[in-house]
Design an enzyme around this catalytic site. Structure first.
Site, PDB file in Angstrom:
ATOM      1  N   CYS A   1       0.817  -1.220   0.000  1.00  0.00           N
ATOM      2  CA  CYS A   1       0.000   0.000   0.000  1.00  0.00           C
ATOM      3  C   CYS A   1       0.850   1.269   0.000  1.00  0.00           C
ATOM      4  O   CYS A   1       0.618   2.185  -0.794  1.00  0.00           O
ATOM      5  CB  CYS A   1      -0.989  -0.014   1.166  1.00  0.00           C
ATOM      6  SG  CYS A   1      -0.255   0.126   2.816  1.00  0.00           S
TER       7      CYS A   1
ATOM      8  N   HIS B   1      -2.570   1.299   6.916  1.00  0.00           N
ATOM      9  CA  HIS B   1      -2.936   1.214   5.498  1.00  0.00           C
ATOM     10  C   HIS B   1      -3.103   2.618   4.933  1.00  0.00           C
ATOM     11  O   HIS B   1      -3.501   3.552   5.634  1.00  0.00           O
ATOM     12  CB  HIS B   1      -4.247   0.439   5.320  1.00  0.00           C
ATOM     13  CG  HIS B   1      -4.572   0.157   3.879  1.00  0.00           C
ATOM     14  ND1 HIS B   1      -3.896  -0.780   3.134  1.00  0.00           N
ATOM     15  CD2 HIS B   1      -5.486   0.720   3.032  1.00  0.00           C
ATOM     16  CE1 HIS B   1      -4.381  -0.801   1.900  1.00  0.00           C
ATOM     17  NE2 HIS B   1      -5.339   0.100   1.811  1.00  0.00           N
TER      18      HIS B   1
ATOM     19  N   HIS C   1      -5.841   1.933  -4.310  1.00  0.00           N
ATOM     20  CA  HIS C   1      -4.921   1.422  -3.286  1.00  0.00           C
ATOM     21  C   HIS C   1      -4.539  -0.020  -3.593  1.00  0.00           C
ATOM     22  O   HIS C   1      -5.140  -0.672  -4.453  1.00  0.00           O
ATOM     23  CB  HIS C   1      -5.550   1.522  -1.892  1.00  0.00           C
ATOM     24  CG  HIS C   1      -6.737   0.619  -1.675  1.00  0.00           C
ATOM     25  ND1 HIS C   1      -7.018   0.019  -0.481  1.00  0.00           N
ATOM     26  CD2 HIS C   1      -7.736   0.219  -2.518  1.00  0.00           C
ATOM     27  CE1 HIS C   1      -8.125  -0.707  -0.575  1.00  0.00           C
ATOM     28  NE2 HIS C   1      -8.575  -0.599  -1.801  1.00  0.00           N
TER      29      HIS C   1
END
Length: 349
Positions: free
Chosen positions: A264, A312, A324
């Site tokens: 990520c 994240h 993402h």
């Protein structure tokens, strides 16, 4: 039959019964272990998603140590350079002391009076004697310089050892987190192994279809799809969004920052790097880059962060959506930002 023989017979029978019971017990225990209730397909998906998320959390924690390792490695390298330079100075002073010692030894065997009487040129000798006094002063000065240089060298070497120990500690911590990543991924595989071949094929097909659908969302070469964004993106933010959207469908790999796989924070580093903005490879560290923006003021290109502590990151593209790299096993894709616990957002650059 004698009493002893009867007892021996009973003993053999009892041993056989006990052995059989133990074996049966082991088989029962093993059978119970192997007979864990088989999850339904939906239960398996949830368990796998949870384990893969744990792997991502460990991965981002490991990423967060990258900065410490990089900074510590740089300090070690700088100290080693300084040590080499200082060692050169110590060696130079040692050579000077050695030369002075040899020169002093050559005239140390006679008294000054004897050297004067035997000299063929008394005036020249007296001049040299005066120089010898200054020479002795040079020796003392050189010894002081050596002590100072050697002391500084020792300090640098001690600092190097301290820094190396700190570096090793952080590297060990990161290695532990890497093992946690693999442990969770292995556990996810064990969950899938409990499913039937048909069920595993269904999950595989779903993942492949999801990746293909994500690739279909990629901007075309002429940028037509970029014009379809709910909020137009321009300048460096537009470049970053275009770069991130261009990776739709790529695989998730921990520690990867492109060009064909990402985690990520690696995707954000890659995309904003294309716009000329340098970001660290860590979602937690990226949350400190740029200007903090509220959820209501989000613009395409902004980085949005999730969970507490942060583990994240995605890139906002407008209309409540982000691009993402979700987690292991999933492709780079677009999703609503509300599908995860929202934490904060920043605007890089």
């Amino acid at each position: 039959m004698s009493t002893g023989r009867i007892n021996r017979t009973k003993g053999i029978a009892l041993a056989a019964i006990t052995s059989t019971a133990v074996v049966a017990g082991v088989i029962f225990i093993q059978g119970a272990a192997d007979a864990d209730p088989k999850p339904t397909l939906e239960e398996a998906k949830k368990q796998v998603a949870a384990l893969q998320h744990k792997a991502e959390v460990a991965g981002e924690s490991a990423n967060d140590l990258r900065g410490q390792i990089s900074a510590s490695s740089a300090r070690v390298k700088a100290l080693q350079t300084a040590i080499a330079k200082q060692q050169g100075q110590v060696d130079a002073v040692k050579r000077q002391i050695g030369s002075l010692a040899v020169a002093g030894y050559q005239t140390s065997g006679m008294t000054t009076t004897a050297q004067l009487l035997l000299s063929t040129n008394p005036d020249q000798f007296l001049s040299q004697a005066s120089t010898a006094q200054a020479f002795a002063g040079q020796q003392n000065s050189a010894l002081r310089r050596y002590q100072q240089a050697q002391g500084k060298l020792g300090d640098l070497q001690a600092s190097e050892q301290t820094e190396l120990a700190a570096l090793k500690a952080v590297q060990t911590q990161q290695d532990t987190l890497k093992k946690q990543i693999q442990t969770n991924l292995d556990a996810a595989e064990k969950v899938l192994d409990k499913l039937s071949d048909e069920e595993r094929e269904r999950i595989q097909e779903e993942n492949e279809r999801e990746a293909e659908e994500a690739r279909d969302e990629r901007p075309s070469r002429d940028g037509d799809r970029m014009d379809d964004l709910p909020v137009p993106a321009s300048g460096r933010a537009g470049t970053a969004v275009s770069a991130a959207m261009g990776q739709l469908g790529d695989s998730y790999v921990w520690g990867a920052e492109g060009p064909n796989s990402f985690d990520c924070s690696g995707l954000m580093l890659y995309a904003w790097g294309k716009a000329g903005v340098s970001l660290p490879h860590s979602s937690k560290a990226q949350a400190s880059e740029g200007r903090r923006v509220s959820k209501s003021q989000l613009m395409p290109g902004d980085l949005v962060f999730f969970y507490s502590p942060i583990s994240h990151v995605g890139m906002y593209i407008g209309n409540g959506r982000m691009v993402h790299a979700p987690r292991p096993g999933k492709p780079v894709k677009t999703d609503p930002i509300d599908q995860m616990p929202y934490n904060t957002a920043v605007r890089p650059g």
